[in-house]
Design a protein around this motif. Structure first.
Motif, PDB file in Angstrom:
ATOM      1  N   GLU A  44       0.664  -1.099  -0.139  1.00 41.06           N
ATOM      2  CA  GLU A  44       0.571   0.188  -0.061  1.00 41.06           C
ATOM      3  C   GLU A  44       0.791   1.271  -0.393  1.00 41.06           C
ATOM      4  O   GLU A  44       1.812   1.114   0.945  1.00 41.06           O
ATOM      5  N   GLY A  85       0.803   0.774  -5.435  1.00 38.15           N
ATOM      6  CA  GLY A  85      -0.085   0.869  -4.606  1.00 38.15           C
ATOM      7  C   GLY A  85       0.892   3.336  -4.185  1.00 38.15           C
ATOM      8  O   GLY A  85       1.374   2.885  -4.171  1.00 38.15           O
ATOM      9  N   LYS A 113      -9.265   2.873  -2.166  1.00 39.38           N
ATOM     10  CA  LYS A 113      -9.507   2.163  -1.234  1.00 39.38           C
ATOM     11  C   LYS A 113     -10.823   3.107  -0.830  1.00 39.38           C
ATOM     12  O   LYS A 113     -10.943   3.843  -0.515  1.00 39.38           O
ATOM     13  N   ILE A 145      -7.219  -2.955  -0.653  1.00 36.63           N
ATOM     14  CA  ILE A 145      -6.464  -2.006  -0.359  1.00 36.63           C
ATOM     15  C   ILE A 145      -6.330  -2.372   1.178  1.00 36.63           C
ATOM     16  O   ILE A 145      -7.527  -1.798   1.937  1.00 36.63           O
ATOM     17  N   CYS A 146      -5.454  -2.753   2.192  1.00 38.65           N
ATOM     18  CA  CYS A 146      -5.795  -3.185   3.408  1.00 38.65           C
ATOM     19  C   CYS A 146      -6.643  -3.276   4.149  1.00 38.65           C
ATOM     20  O   CYS A 146      -7.470  -4.366   3.724  1.00 38.65           O
ATOM     21  N   THR A 170      -1.279  -4.307   0.674  1.00 34.22           N
ATOM     22  CA  THR A 170      -0.589  -3.022   2.301  1.00 34.22           C
ATOM     23  C   THR A 170      -0.246  -3.031   3.270  1.00 34.22           C
ATOM     24  O   THR A 170       0.794  -2.844   2.371  1.00 34.22           O
TER      25      THR A 170
END
Length: 269
Positions: A44, A85, A113, A145-146, A170
């Motif tokens: 990320e 990312g 995100k 994302i994450c 992430t």
């Protein structure tokens, strides 16, 4: 059934200039290509580093910027697709995004995100609208994302769109290692999909991240895991495995039997 070789670049945490990010990415793509990878995923906000509002704003890229074009050329030169990312600037708004390029350097998709978990992200970024699907070498893919992966609804939305491979840059902190250990394989199992979950490295000087990048199969098993420091891990994504899992239990089919939205919600006075 379609297959591809997926690589995760568990990069060292750093606040990078654009030149530094491109140089490190060049090396990572070269390593991925040498190992037969068809696609590489970064952590990320790889292009800026995670956690500094100043670094994020300084590194923010609009689609089509010179740095964005340079990334596309790197993917084309090495013949490896890329999930990058990066902080995205669009229409005066900033997003925590991931751009997807194919092995010819062609732009395929851009994801923003949705779930912003802390003051740093909420102060910097606007939320996105959720996953879309794109095809890469015959495999239906989506990006989260994450923190997004910690909401079963978002992974399920991707699955209902037909996703076979979910790609997740992430920046997972060490104290939440449970996410990579247990939640990610659970999402893979319950949605009969592969998941590539790419974190930052963790070592003696950068111990705040988990350094536990993983590629999970549709049966919930870890196909490969990173061990902490900077690393490149690879696994083959074979979509026949998703069909095999569904032959035992197909949650996406069986959930249609339930009218969950109509169930009454018990309230405690």
């Amino acid at each position: 059934m379609p297959q591809l070789n997926l690589a995760l670049f568990q990069a060292r945490p750093a606040f990078r200039s654009a030149d530094e990010a491109l140089s490190d990415l060049d090396l990572a793509l070269a390593r991925a290509a040498a190992n037969g990878a068809n696609m590489l995923v970064t952590p990320e906000l790889y292009f800026s580093g995670y956690g500094s509002a100043d670094a994020v704003r300084a590194a923010a890229q609009a689609q089509g910027s010179p740095s964005f074009q340079a990334v596309a050329k790197l993917a084309a030169r090495h013949g490896v697709g890329l999930v990058l990312g990066y902080p995205e600037m669009s229409g005066g708004a900033l997003y925590n995004s991931a751009a997807v390029f194919d092995g010819h350097g062609r732009f395929k998709s851009n994801y923003r995100k949705v779930a912003l978990p802390n003051d740093f992200e909420r102060d910097c970024f606007n939320p996105g609208k959720g996953p879309d699907v794109f095809e890469f070498q015959g495999i239906r893919c989506s990006v989260l994302i994450c923190y997004d992966i910690e909401f079963p609804e978002l992974a399920r939305r991707a699955a209902l769109l037909g996703t076979e491979l979910l790609l997740v840059p992430t920046a997972l902190r060490a104290k939440w290692r449970f996410v990579s250990d247990a939640i990610v394989p659970s999402r893979a199992y319950e949605n009969a999909m592969f998941i590539g979950y790419c974190d930052y490295a963790a070592d003696e000087t950068n111990s705040q991240f988990s350094g536990a990048s993983t590629i999970c199969a549709p049966d919930g098993q870890h196909l490969c895991r990173a061990a902490g420091p900077e690393d490149l891990i690879l696994a083959t994504i074979d979509t026949a495995a998703a069909q095999c899992r569904k032959s035992d239990f197909d949650f996406l089919r069986d959930i249609k039997r339930f009218d969950i939205e109509a169930w009454p919600i018990a309230r405690i006075a």
